[in-house]
Motif scaffolding. Structure first.
Motif, PDB file in Angstrom:
ATOM      1  N   ARG A  51       7.025  -0.938   0.204  1.00 27.32           N
ATOM      2  CA  ARG A  51       6.721  -0.465  -1.147  1.00 27.32           C
ATOM      3  C   ARG A  51       7.212  -1.478  -2.190  1.00 27.32           C
ATOM      4  NH1 ARG A  51       5.818   4.814  -3.560  1.00 27.32           N
ATOM      5  NH2 ARG A  51       6.261   4.665  -5.788  1.00 27.32           N
ATOM      6  N   PHE A  52       8.440  -1.949  -2.015  1.00 21.99           N
ATOM      7  CA  PHE A  52       9.008  -2.919  -2.950  1.00 21.99           C
ATOM      8  C   PHE A  52       8.206  -4.215  -2.951  1.00 21.99           C
ATOM      9  CE2 PHE A  52      12.203  -6.352  -3.663  1.00 21.99           C
ATOM     10  CZ  PHE A  52      12.414  -6.110  -5.015  1.00 21.99           C
ATOM     11  N   PHE A  53       7.801  -4.669  -1.762  1.00 20.59           N
ATOM     12  CA  PHE A  53       6.974  -5.867  -1.660  1.00 20.59           C
ATOM     13  C   PHE A  53       5.691  -5.724  -2.469  1.00 20.59           C
ATOM     14  CE2 PHE A  53       3.180  -7.345   0.718  1.00 20.59           C
ATOM     15  CZ  PHE A  53       3.288  -8.711   0.468  1.00 20.59           C
ATOM     16  N   ILE A  54       5.053  -4.585  -2.394  1.00 18.95           N
ATOM     17  CA  ILE A  54       3.804  -4.343  -3.135  1.00 18.95           C
ATOM     18  C   ILE A  54       4.056  -4.381  -4.638  1.00 18.95           C
ATOM     19  CG2 ILE A  54       2.072  -2.572  -3.651  1.00 18.95           C
ATOM     20  CD1 ILE A  54       2.278  -1.761  -0.654  1.00 18.95           C
ATOM     21  N   LEU A  55       5.158  -3.802  -5.083  1.00 17.22           N
ATOM     22  CA  LEU A  55       5.416  -3.673  -6.520  1.00 17.22           C
ATOM     23  C   LEU A  55       5.971  -4.944  -7.144  1.00 17.22           C
ATOM     24  CD1 LEU A  55       6.826  -0.044  -6.637  1.00 17.22           C
ATOM     25  CD2 LEU A  55       4.524  -0.834  -7.218  1.00 17.22           C
ATOM     26  N   ASP A  98      -9.731   5.694  10.995  1.00 12.06           N
ATOM     27  CA  ASP A  98      -8.794   4.765  11.616  1.00 12.06           C
ATOM     28  C   ASP A  98      -7.496   4.807  10.818  1.00 12.06           C
ATOM     29  OD1 ASP A  98      -7.768   2.843  13.302  1.00 12.06           O
ATOM     30  OD2 ASP A  98      -9.483   1.496  13.120  1.00 12.06           O
ATOM     31  N   TYR A  99      -6.491   4.081  11.310  1.00 10.92           N
ATOM     32  CA  TYR A  99      -5.224   4.009  10.590  1.00 10.92           C
ATOM     33  C   TYR A  99      -5.407   3.275   9.258  1.00 10.92           C
ATOM     34  CZ  TYR A  99      -2.765   5.391  14.885  1.00 10.92           C
ATOM     35  OH  TYR A  99      -2.314   6.067  15.985  1.00 10.92           O
ATOM     36  N   CYS A 100      -4.598   3.654   8.267  1.00 13.80           N
ATOM     37  CA  CYS A 100      -4.609   2.961   6.982  1.00 13.80           C
ATOM     38  C   CYS A 100      -4.011   1.560   7.150  1.00 13.80           C
ATOM     39  CB  CYS A 100      -3.791   3.735   5.948  1.00 13.80           C
ATOM     40  SG  CYS A 100      -4.487   5.338   5.504  1.00 13.80           S
ATOM     41  N   HIS A 101      -4.576   0.591   6.438  1.00 14.74           N
ATOM     42  CA  HIS A 101      -4.079  -0.778   6.522  1.00 14.74           C
ATOM     43  C   HIS A 101      -3.319  -1.158   5.256  1.00 14.74           C
ATOM     44  CE1 HIS A 101      -7.439  -1.860   3.930  1.00 14.74           C
ATOM     45  NE2 HIS A 101      -8.313  -1.430   4.834  1.00 14.74           N
ATOM     46  N   ILE A 102      -2.859  -2.398   5.200  1.00 17.95           N
ATOM     47  CA  ILE A 102      -2.029  -2.847   4.084  1.00 17.95           C
ATOM     48  C   ILE A 102      -2.767  -2.753   2.751  1.00 17.95           C
ATOM     49  CG2 ILE A 102      -2.669  -5.249   4.582  1.00 17.95           C
ATOM     50  CD1 ILE A 102       0.652  -4.060   3.038  1.00 17.95           C
ATOM     51  N   GLY A 103      -4.102  -2.937   2.763  1.00 24.29           N
ATOM     52  CA  GLY A 103      -4.882  -2.755   1.536  1.00 24.29           C
ATOM     53  C   GLY A 103      -4.828  -1.331   1.040  1.00 24.29           C
ATOM     54  N   HIS A 104      -4.897  -0.377   1.968  1.00 21.36           N
ATOM     55  CA  HIS A 104      -4.765   1.028   1.579  1.00 21.36           C
ATOM     56  C   HIS A 104      -3.361   1.302   1.037  1.00 21.36           C
ATOM     57  CE1 HIS A 104      -8.021   1.770   4.826  1.00 21.36           C
ATOM     58  NE2 HIS A 104      -8.591   1.763   3.635  1.00 21.36           N
ATOM     59  N   ALA A 105      -2.354   0.681   1.656  1.00 17.53           N
ATOM     60  CA  ALA A 105      -0.985   0.868   1.180  1.00 17.53           C
ATOM     61  C   ALA A 105      -0.866   0.456  -0.278  1.00 17.53           C
ATOM     62  CB  ALA A 105      -0.008   0.057   2.039  1.00 17.53           C
ATOM     63  N   ARG A 106      -1.534  -0.627  -0.639  1.00 16.40           N
ATOM     64  CA  ARG A 106      -1.453  -1.085  -2.019  1.00 16.40           C
ATOM     65  C   ARG A 106      -2.069  -0.070  -2.973  1.00 16.40           C
ATOM     66  NH1 ARG A 106      -3.097  -6.905  -4.935  1.00 16.40           N
ATOM     67  NH2 ARG A 106      -1.313  -6.765  -6.361  1.00 16.40           N
ATOM     68  N   VAL A 107      -3.221   0.477  -2.623  1.00 16.55           N
ATOM     69  CA  VAL A 107      -3.846   1.498  -3.472  1.00 16.55           C
ATOM     70  C   VAL A 107      -2.923   2.708  -3.607  1.00 16.55           C
ATOM     71  CG1 VAL A 107      -5.777   3.106  -3.676  1.00 16.55           C
ATOM     72  CG2 VAL A 107      -6.194   0.756  -2.948  1.00 16.55           C
ATOM     73  N   LEU A 108      -2.391   3.166  -2.493  1.00 13.21           N
ATOM     74  CA  LEU A 108      -1.513   4.342  -2.510  1.00 13.21           C
ATOM     75  C   LEU A 108      -0.308   4.129  -3.423  1.00 13.21           C
ATOM     76  CD1 LEU A 108      -1.547   5.199   1.307  1.00 13.21           C
ATOM     77  CD2 LEU A 108      -2.476   6.634  -0.504  1.00 13.21           C
ATOM     78  N   VAL A 109       0.356   2.987  -3.268  1.00 13.73           N
ATOM     79  CA  VAL A 109       1.591   2.730  -4.014  1.00 13.73           C
ATOM     80  C   VAL A 109       1.306   2.441  -5.486  1.00 13.73           C
ATOM     81  CG1 VAL A 109       3.521   1.115  -4.261  1.00 13.73           C
ATOM     82  CG2 VAL A 109       2.906   1.989  -2.001  1.00 13.73           C
ATOM     83  N   VAL A 110       0.302   1.612  -5.754  1.00 11.42           N
ATOM     84  CA  VAL A 110       0.001   1.232  -7.140  1.00 11.42           C
ATOM     85  C   VAL A 110      -0.298   2.466  -7.987  1.00 11.42           C
ATOM     86  CG1 VAL A 110      -1.810   0.201  -8.575  1.00 11.42           C
ATOM     87  CG2 VAL A 110      -0.740  -1.140  -6.756  1.00 11.42           C
TER      88      VAL A 110
END
Length: 457
Positions: free
Chosen positions: A290-294, A34-46
């Motif tokens: 990305r900025f929001f996550i960081l 399935d599509y990546c979700h916001i939790g996946h985005a956090r792992v990717l960016v972190v």
């Protein structure tokens, strides 16, 4: 001196690589159905920022992020879609790569797929069986015997009897103990399978990461990362498998990013508050996400909401506005400069990106005050370690997601031309009306010696 919070030790520890000058890191990646979700985005960016800072610290980094391309959910979705597993997984791997690229995430050095490492998994299971830690159940599955591994529970910090089988651990009567977990699943009719000494079947979920990480990085390696939700049972089981098979330490530093919540509630499809990266980027610039996550420390909970994304957009805009006002070439960083020292200290303190971002805003204020090209260059260079401020300021300031409902560039420039014509005809009331209309639509005009420029508010 870089310090990392080690989930295994439950404290910050000075990072001492296994091999001097090198850093070997493995991060649990996506299950691609399935599509990546916001939790996946956090792992990717972190962990993108982690590998960036390790490299900036002078280390030769080997970064591995795996892809799970075979499991129960993938099989079920492929059957529902009436397509092959490879068609399904290849499509969503493509979507995942598109999302990661949009977020400015650099590709890992290795991106192994589980289906490519079945021989290594079988070899690992064989070692565990030889060491008395694996057994075959009457139903054909091969299971890990949890109670025979003395260190089980050391990552989660729970007593063995208090642990219960995790969400993805199958419990059935074929197991000697409910906590035992599957290493090799006996083939069911209609499912994909591989040949093995225990009969046709496919790997369990946990074994893939042990096999891929050990094959690509050796054992022990330096850093293992992933979401907090993986700490138990997945990472606990990885330790048991890997140390049980090789009789040595598996990983030196364990890193876990915090959970993502949506409007202060746990993100869940059943609650209707489940957001994919694909959906979010229809409304927001990917650099804003990305900025929001960081802006949050990677170990802290991250609360997602439109208002927080709007705030992140406004904040990032302030940084780009500071750069827009000063023409500056990208120069080497002066690490003796106070802002650079503060930034470096923040990143060395367990990748403290909130403090690093605060430093950028203080530096931007200095750029606005002094109009110094040197400080502007410093701002852009430091932000680069976070994967931020890499675009032309005007490009960012004028950008809008395609489905955001905002005025297009053509519409804005047409109104600006109409305003210029009104001013030339000395119809200042009409010119002021156009400026007000644009401002109401979220467009700020800036008149200067070179004419009128604009940015989105």
């Amino acid at each position: 001196m870089l310090k990392i919070y080690n989930s295994l030790a439950r404290e910050k520890q000075v990072f001492v690589p296994t091999t001097a000058g090198c850093a070997r890191m493995y991060v649990c990646g996506m299950t691609v159905y399935d599509y990546c979700h916001i939790g996946h985005a956090r792992v990717l960016v972190v962990f993108d920022v982690v590998q960036r800072w390790l490299r900036a610290s002078g280390l030769a980094v080997t970064y591995v992020r795996n892809i799970t391309d075979i499991d129960d959910k993938i099989i079920k979705r492929a059957l529902e879609n009436k397509e092959s597993i490879s068609q399904l997984t290849n499509r969503f791997i493509g979507f995942m790569n598109d999302d990661a690229a949009a977020l400015g995430v650099e590709r890992p050095d290795h991106e192994p797929r589980a289906t490519e490492y079945v021989p290594q998994m079988l070899e690992l299971i064989g070692r565990l069986e030889k060491n008395g830690l694996a057994y075959q159940s009457p139903n054909g599955d091969v299971n890990f015997s949890v109670r025979k591994f003395p260190g089980y529970g050391k990552l989660s910090g729970k007593a063995l009897d208090d642990l219960r089988a995790g969400e993805r651990v199958d419990v059935d009567t074929g197991k000697e103990d409910p906590l035992d977990f599957v290493l090799w699943k006996h083939a069911k009719e209609g499912e994909p399978f591989w040949a093995s000494p225990w009969g046709s079947g496919r790997p369990g979920w946990h074994i893939e990461c042990s096999a891929m990480s050990s094959d690509l990085l050796g054992q022990p390696f330096d850093i293992h990362g992933g979401g907090q939700d993986l700490q138990f049972p997945h990472h606990e089981n990885e330790i048991a498998q890997s140390e049980g098979a090789h009789d040595c330490r598996f990983v030196n530093y364990w890193m876990h990013n915090g959970f993502v919540r949506v409007d202060d509630e746990k993100m869940s499809k059943s609650l209707g508050n489940f957001f994919t990266i694909h959906e979010i980027l229809k409304k927001y610039d990917p650099e804003v996400l990305r900025f929001f996550i960081l802006r949050a420390h990677y170990r802290s909970p991250l609360n997602y909401s439109d208002s927080h994304l709007d705030d992140a957009r406004q904040a990032l805009t302030r940084l780009y506005v500071a750069l827009k006002a000063v023409d500056a070439d990208l120069l080497p960083i002066d690490w003796e400069e106070p802002h650079a020292c503060r930034f470096s200290q923040a990143m060395d303190d367990d990748f403290n990106t909130p403090e690093a971002c605060a430093t950028l805003f203080d530096l931007a204020a200095e750029v606005n005050r002094s109009k110094s090209p040197t400080l502007a260059s410093q701002l852009r260079a430091l932000a680069g370690f976070l994967g931020l401020l890499r675009r032309d300021p005007q490009t960012f300031l004028q950008a809008a997601p395609t489905s955001s409902g905002e005025l297009s560039v053509e519409q804005i420039e047409s109104l600006i031309a109409a305003r210029a014509a009104a001013k030339k005809g000395k119809d200042y009331a009409a010119a002021d009306q156009i400026r007000a209309e644009l401002l109401a639509a979220g467009v700020v005009l800036e008149d200067g010696a070179k004419g009128t420029s604009w940015r989105r508010a």
